[in-house]
Structures are given as C-alpha cells and as structure tokens.
Design an enzyme around this catalytic site. Structure first.
Site, PDB file in Angstrom:
ATOM      1  N   ASP A 123       0.857  -1.176   0.000  1.00 41.17           N
ATOM      2  CA  ASP A 123       0.000   0.000   0.000  1.00 41.17           C
ATOM      3  C   ASP A 123       0.899   1.233   0.000  1.00 41.17           C
ATOM      4  O   ASP A 123       1.923   1.263   0.674  1.00 41.17           O
ATOM      5  CB  ASP A 123      -0.854  -0.014   1.277  1.00 41.17           C
ATOM      6  CG  ASP A 123      -2.284   0.427   1.034  1.00 41.17           C
ATOM      7  OD1 ASP A 123      -2.462   1.537   0.513  1.00 41.17           O
ATOM      8  OD2 ASP A 123      -3.203  -0.330   1.386  1.00 41.17           O
ATOM      9  N   ASP A 225      -3.354   4.597  -2.367  1.00 45.75           N
ATOM     10  CA  ASP A 225      -4.490   5.070  -1.583  1.00 45.75           C
ATOM     11  C   ASP A 225      -5.063   6.369  -2.187  1.00 45.75           C
ATOM     12  O   ASP A 225      -4.301   7.269  -2.545  1.00 45.75           O
ATOM     13  CB  ASP A 225      -3.980   5.345  -0.159  1.00 45.75           C
ATOM     14  CG  ASP A 225      -5.086   5.485   0.866  1.00 45.75           C
ATOM     15  OD1 ASP A 225      -5.869   4.533   1.019  1.00 45.75           O
ATOM     16  OD2 ASP A 225      -5.140   6.542   1.538  1.00 45.75           O
ATOM     17  N   GLU A 293      -6.689   3.387  -5.879  1.00 43.50           N
ATOM     18  CA  GLU A 293      -8.004   3.451  -5.240  1.00 43.50           C
ATOM     19  C   GLU A 293      -8.730   4.689  -5.738  1.00 43.50           C
ATOM     20  O   GLU A 293      -8.304   5.820  -5.472  1.00 43.50           O
ATOM     21  CB  GLU A 293      -7.878   3.518  -3.709  1.00 43.50           C
ATOM     22  CG  GLU A 293      -9.251   3.433  -3.047  1.00 43.50           C
ATOM     23  CD  GLU A 293      -9.300   3.961  -1.607  1.00 43.50           C
ATOM     24  OE1 GLU A 293     -10.281   3.675  -0.919  1.00 43.50           O
ATOM     25  OE2 GLU A 293      -8.379   4.671  -1.189  1.00 43.50           O
ATOM     26  N   HIS A 358     -11.079  -3.467   3.474  1.00 44.59           N
ATOM     27  CA  HIS A 358     -11.025  -3.079   4.881  1.00 44.59           C
ATOM     28  C   HIS A 358     -11.885  -1.852   5.186  1.00 44.59           C
ATOM     29  O   HIS A 358     -11.906  -1.395   6.324  1.00 44.59           O
ATOM     30  CB  HIS A 358      -9.568  -2.800   5.251  1.00 44.59           C
ATOM     31  CG  HIS A 358      -9.000  -1.666   4.458  1.00 44.59           C
ATOM     32  ND1 HIS A 358      -8.803  -1.737   3.090  1.00 44.59           N
ATOM     33  CD2 HIS A 358      -8.616  -0.427   4.820  1.00 44.59           C
ATOM     34  CE1 HIS A 358      -8.328  -0.589   2.662  1.00 44.59           C
ATOM     35  NE2 HIS A 358      -8.200   0.233   3.686  1.00 44.59           N
ATOM     36  N   ASP A 359     -12.528  -1.290   4.157  1.00 40.12           N
ATOM     37  CA  ASP A 359     -13.383  -0.124   4.366  1.00 40.12           C
ATOM     38  C   ASP A 359     -14.869  -0.462   4.236  1.00 40.12           C
ATOM     39  O   ASP A 359     -15.718   0.433   4.364  1.00 40.12           O
ATOM     40  CB  ASP A 359     -13.066   0.970   3.336  1.00 40.12           C
ATOM     41  CG  ASP A 359     -11.658   1.522   3.489  1.00 40.12           C
ATOM     42  OD1 ASP A 359     -11.167   1.600   4.629  1.00 40.12           O
ATOM     43  OD2 ASP A 359     -11.036   1.871   2.460  1.00 40.12           O
TER      44      ASP A 359
HETATM   45  C1  GLC Z   1      -8.437   4.970   1.993  1.00 41.53           C
HETATM   46  C2  GLC Z   1      -8.202   3.725   2.825  1.00 41.53           C
HETATM   47  C3  GLC Z   1      -8.860   3.916   4.155  1.00 41.53           C
HETATM   48  C4  GLC Z   1      -8.228   5.103   4.830  1.00 41.53           C
HETATM   49  C5  GLC Z   1      -8.303   6.342   3.954  1.00 41.53           C
HETATM   50  C6  GLC Z   1      -7.418   7.420   4.457  1.00 41.53           C
HETATM   51  O1  GLC Z   1      -9.768   5.149   1.690  1.00 41.53           O
HETATM   52  O2  GLC Z   1      -8.661   2.587   2.141  1.00 41.53           O
HETATM   53  O3  GLC Z   1      -8.758   2.785   4.959  1.00 41.53           O
HETATM   54  O4  GLC Z   1      -8.846   5.339   6.056  1.00 41.53           O
HETATM   55  O5  GLC Z   1      -7.894   6.074   2.642  1.00 41.53           O
HETATM   56  O6  GLC Z   1      -6.080   7.077   4.247  1.00 41.53           O
END
Ligand code: GLC
Ligand code: MG
Length: 572
Positions: A123, A225, A293, A358-359
């Site tokens: 990541d 991210d 992402e 994980h979200d």
């Molecule tokens: C992304 C991650 C999430 C995190 C956010 C801030 O959306 O997947 O888990 O809290 O970014 O970094």
C-alpha cells in the site's frame, strides 16, 4: 508514453502451475490473469502474542495462500505510524512499524512469497502523512520553514473563518488550526492526517524515492491510496453544492452535500500518474503493477485513469460490484455494470473487480451467506483481475463491535451512523482452537467472531461443501482455464428475473456461468446454447460432472453454476 512488453512468466511452484503453462499458449501476465488477495496485517496472524498481526505471521501463512491459489498479495500499510487511522497515517514511508516487525522481516516475507510464486503489492499512501511525520513536524515550526510548502496552509478569512467550504471525508471541515504559526492546514481525512502538497516538486521527489526504496526490496507493485484526491485546485475554490446526493456516501452528511470538483480529480492528475508510472516502469527488475483506489461512479472518468496508451494506472479499482452488493444486488444492475466496464475499458486497459476490503462491510453480511457463494463465483469468473479480501474465502461475516471496543476513528468521529470499519477488520479465523489460532496472546486487538469455532480454515479445509473449498475450486479452475482468466466475456439475455448469466470463451473452450441470485428454484431456458457439463456448483458439489441441456437449466435456490460447454457442432 513508452510501454514495455508484459510477459514475465510466473515461476511454477507445483504441478498445477506447470500444467497451466503447458495448456496456456499465451504469456501469463500475473496482474491480469492472476488473482490478488488483500491482507490487513493487523488481523492476519499474530506471532508474538501482542494480539496484533505481524509480518512474520503473513510469512508463516504464505504456503496457505499459495495453496489457496491466489497469485499476489496486497498488504495494507505496515509502516511506522501512530495508528490513528491504523497505518493510513504514515510517519515514515521507508520503514516497518515495530508492531509489525522489522525491515528484515519484510525482506524475509518478500523472499518467501517469491519462493512460492506469489507477488507482493504494498500500500502506498500519497495523499497525506501522519501529523507525527518528521516532515510535518518541521513544516509546522514556522511559516518559512523549507518544508512549509510540503503541506497546504492558508490564513483564516478576514472574519476569522475557514479558508473554504471543503469537508473532510471523516467528518468536519478539511481545515485545522495550527496555533504556533496561526494558519490552517488541510486534511482530507483526520486532522492527524495532513495532506501533502503534490504541486511541490520536492514532495514528488521524496515520495518517488520511497517507491524506489520498496522496489529495491523486491516489491512487485503498489496499491495507491485515494489517488484521485492527491491534487487540489490551486485556487482552493469552494466546492459547489451537490444537487443529487451520492447514494454511496448518503450517510456522510456535509461531505455528500458537495460536488467534489475542487478537492479531487484535478486535471493535472494524469501527468502526475504518468510520472508515477515512469518511476515504476523505469526501475529495473521485472514487471510491476500500479493499482489505484478511485471511487468514481462515472465510468468514462474512471476509465480515463488507465491513461493515454495505457500509461496511467494498470488497474484503477472498480468498486461497482461492491456498490451493488451493498444496495440492491440485482442481476440487471450487475449486468449493466459489467457491460459498462467492458465498454469503458475497451482499448484502454484491463478490467478488475472487487467485493470486499477493509473499508466495507463483509460481503457475507451484505448479501447473505448463500449469495456470498454466488458472489464469489461471479468475482472469480468475470473478465478482469479479481481482488479477494482476507477471510472472504472462508465466509467471514461482520463482527458486531460493542461501543467500548470500537477502534475505527471514522466510526468514533461520526457516531450513530454505523460508519465504523471494525466489523470487517476482525482477526482471521484459522482454527477451532483458542482465539481461532490468530494469537497465542491473551487477547486479539478486535474481538473474534462468535462463529469462529466452525468458520475457520482448518474446519473448512476438510469440508468439500465449505466456502473455502468452493473458493479454492474456483481459483484453481480460473487458473487452469484460459477461457476464465483471459477469455472473452459475452453477456446472455436471460428469460428469468433474478439470474445473471454469461459465457467466457477462449479458443475451443467455453464456459457458461449461470447465477441464480434469488432464493427460489428457477429453470433458465437458453435454447441454442447447446449442452455441457457442470464444472462447479455453489450449492451441490455432487452435481459436478452432471450433463446439462441449456434449453432448460435447473438452478436451485442461490445456486451458481459454471458449465463447461460442449463445442458447437453444426446442426444436421
Ligand atoms: C483509503 C483507505 C482507508 C483510509 C483512507 C485514508 O480510503 O482505504 O482505509 O482510512 O484512505 O487514508
Ligand atoms: Mg503481533
């Protein structure tokens, strides 16, 4: 932009892999034809008894993953961090947090992964650092510190008000006041996650060095991210109101009330991503992947992230199945979504699909346990790279977390909206034993599911009807059959509500995937499609091998079938 040819063969690790290469004449491109498995390091396996998963735990379970049949692992952040957002607040991009181990542990993990034929994706969190990162600590010492411009600072408005109307994703304004230097700083998420200023070339150079640091340690790619948020309009102009609230973020109050045109999706992002890609492409030693992402509902905009001539992201994450599974889980909607992805990605890049992370709440909880099996079949038979979330292969469900045990800052900051992400981050369930085999310590960092005595890797391994056996069988079939990992996708108009069906084909091999998304039996009539044999069923392992005439396909409630179609012979 210069494109390298992509043809790194996967080192065969066992007979199955050898036979794959034997049967598949085309080059195996791991990030296209393989399957990615996401690991949330805190929750995978704890080897030192502190109740928190660690890198050594991941290394220990690599043989399990190789045997499961995935091709790459993506590790959520393991970098030094105050863990306010559980590692998505990075305090050093080039080290390992002692909770998870050391750089040596990381090197051992990569070497062991490569040994069993698994690629490693890490990541990368470019949008913000932790407020404990030395860069931010320096930047906030004075207005003329050399690192000041590495972050985004603004004076209060003359009336003392906030610089603009931007809202943080995790609630509240995007601005926090720094008393020492008497300016606001910008944070898209928590106040403890100040945003980097990507317009600054020193920031870019430092962050690209971090990429090189991990590539030198052998990583095969990056999951980036919130990549579409890293650049903001220099003007910092207000966001306009959103006339139609985005249903995905309907619970997010003021955030959902704005159109995020000035705080994300900047026009210069494409140049930045190109630069990012060249840093990765130019680094010697093999083919690497860049996954981004992006939450983008407009598929045209989504596809633009592949970049011109494929010089952008290899895989802009596509969250369409996930969106659908949290709302209606309707076949028509899914068919339309896949059609949209197929057409938007033509000539641009390779599709991808994901059902959990994980979200997001666990897919088993969103669609129910029976449909979770159908969903797994869908994910692993569509055309495009699938990403599996740890635990979904055994059917883990959301674990209810009592308020005293809640840990996720989002849920805690915006109480009462069930935004907390703890339920989908609970420890992996390995055995029926104490703490599900996750930790020998007294207590895991989040509670275990109450079903962990039955829903676990050990139990499910010996049960041919388990979710694990189904996932394994699907992964093996996908790997073995070029039709499934690289073949064409042809949607089928079905005569029955509640069914989603399509054909995957490559050369002479054709597979019909028929998914019953309702809990009642149906007979699907697909005359003219010939006949075939059941290759896999989500409900009845004994039906494998059963002959099927496509003019009347019987589907049990919640049944998904993969049918290996006979070659079409011209009718007499
Ligand atoms: C992304 C991650 C999430 C995190 C956010 C801030 O959306 O997947 O888990 O809290 O970014 O970094
Ligand atoms: Mg530990």
């Amino acid at each position: 932009m210069h494109q390298r040819s992509i043809s790194t063969p996967v080192p065969p690790t066992n007979d199955e892999a050898l036979s794959r290469h034997h049967r598949d004449p085309e080059p195996w491109v791991w990030w296209k034809h393989g399957v990615v498995y996401q690991i949330y390091p805190r929750s995978f396996l704890d080897t030192d008894g502190d109740g928190i998963g660690d890198l050594a735990g991941i290394t220990e379970k690599l043989p399990y993953l190789a045997n499961l049949g995935v091709d790459a692992i993506w590790l959520s952040p393991f970098y030094p961090s105050p863990m306010v957002d559980f590692g998505y607040d990075v305090a050093d991009y080039c080290d390992v947090d002692p909770l998870f181990g050391t750089l040596e542990d990381f090197d051992r993990l990569v070497a062991a992964a490569h040994e069993v034929g698994l690629k490693v994706i890490v990541d990368f969190v470019p949008n913000h650092t932790s407020d404990q990162h030395p860069w931010f600590a320096e930047a906030r010492t004075s207005r003329n510190n050399p690192k000041r411009d590495w972050y985004v600072w603004r004076d209060a408005k003359p009336d003392g008000g906030l610089p603009n109307n931007w809202q943080a994703y995790f609630g509240g304004p995007m601005w926090s006041w720094d008393e020492t230097t008497r300016q606001y700083y910008l944070h898209s998420f928590l106040p403890q996650q100040p945003d980097l200023n990507w317009h600054n070339s020193e920031v870019r150079a430092a962050m690209f060095d971090a990429l090189r640091f991990w590539m030198a340690r052998g990583v095969d790619g990056f999951r980036v991210d919130v990549i579409n948020q890293v650049m903001k309009a220099r003007s910092l102009a207000d966001n306009p109101p959103n006339p139609v609230r985005n249903p995905r973020i309907k619970d997010m109050g003021d955030y959902a009330a704005q159109l995020h045109v000035n705080d994300q999706g900047h026009a210069d992002l494409k140049y930045l991503i190109q630069e990012f890609r060249s840093v990765v492409d130019d680094y010697p030693g093999g083919e690497r992947v860049v996954v981004g992402e992006i939450h983008e509902d407009d598929l045209g905009v989504w596809a633009s992230y592949y970049g011109e001539n494929g010089g952008g992201l290899h895989l802009p994450f596509n969250f369409g199945l996930l969106e659908s599974s949290r709302a209606h889980w309707q076949p028509d909607e899914l068919r339309a979504h896949v059609a949209g992805i197929e057409s938007a990605s033509v000539g641009k890049g390779w599709p991808n699909y994901v059902l959990g992370n994980h979200d997001e709440h666990r897919v088993s909880t969103r669609v129910g346990e029976a449909q979770a099996r159908v969903a797994m079949m869908m994910l692993l038979t569509l055309r495009g790279t699938p990403t599996l979330y740890y635990g979904d292969e055994i059917g883990m469900v959301n674990v209810p977390i009592s308020p005293e045990l809640a840990r996720d800052p989002w849920g805690l900051r915006v109480p009462g909206m069930e935004l907390g992400r703890d339920p989908e981050r609970t420890p992996m369930q390995w055995t029926p034993g104490r703490n599900a085999g996750f930790t020998y310590g007294p207590e895991p960092w989040l509670p275990l599911a109450t079903d962990c005595a039955t829903v676990n890797v050990e139990k499910e391994s010996s049960d041919p009807r388990s979710m694990l056996s189904l996932t394994r069988a699907l992964l093996r079939m996908r790997r073995r059959e070029p039709a499934l990992h690289r073949g064409s996708y042809d949607p089928i108009e079905v005569d029955k509500d509640g069914c989603f069906a399509f054909v995957r084909a490559y050369g002479q091999r054709r597979f019909l995937v028929a998914l019953n998304m309702r809990s009642s039996t149906v007979v699907l009539r697909l005359p003219g499609r010939g006949s075939g044999a059941v290759a896999l069923s989500t409900v009845a392992s004994e039906s494998v091998g059963r002959l099927v005439d496509c003019s009347a396909i019987n589907l049990q409630p919640d049944e998904g079938l993969v049918i290996s179609l006979a070659e079409i012979t011209s009718s007499r």
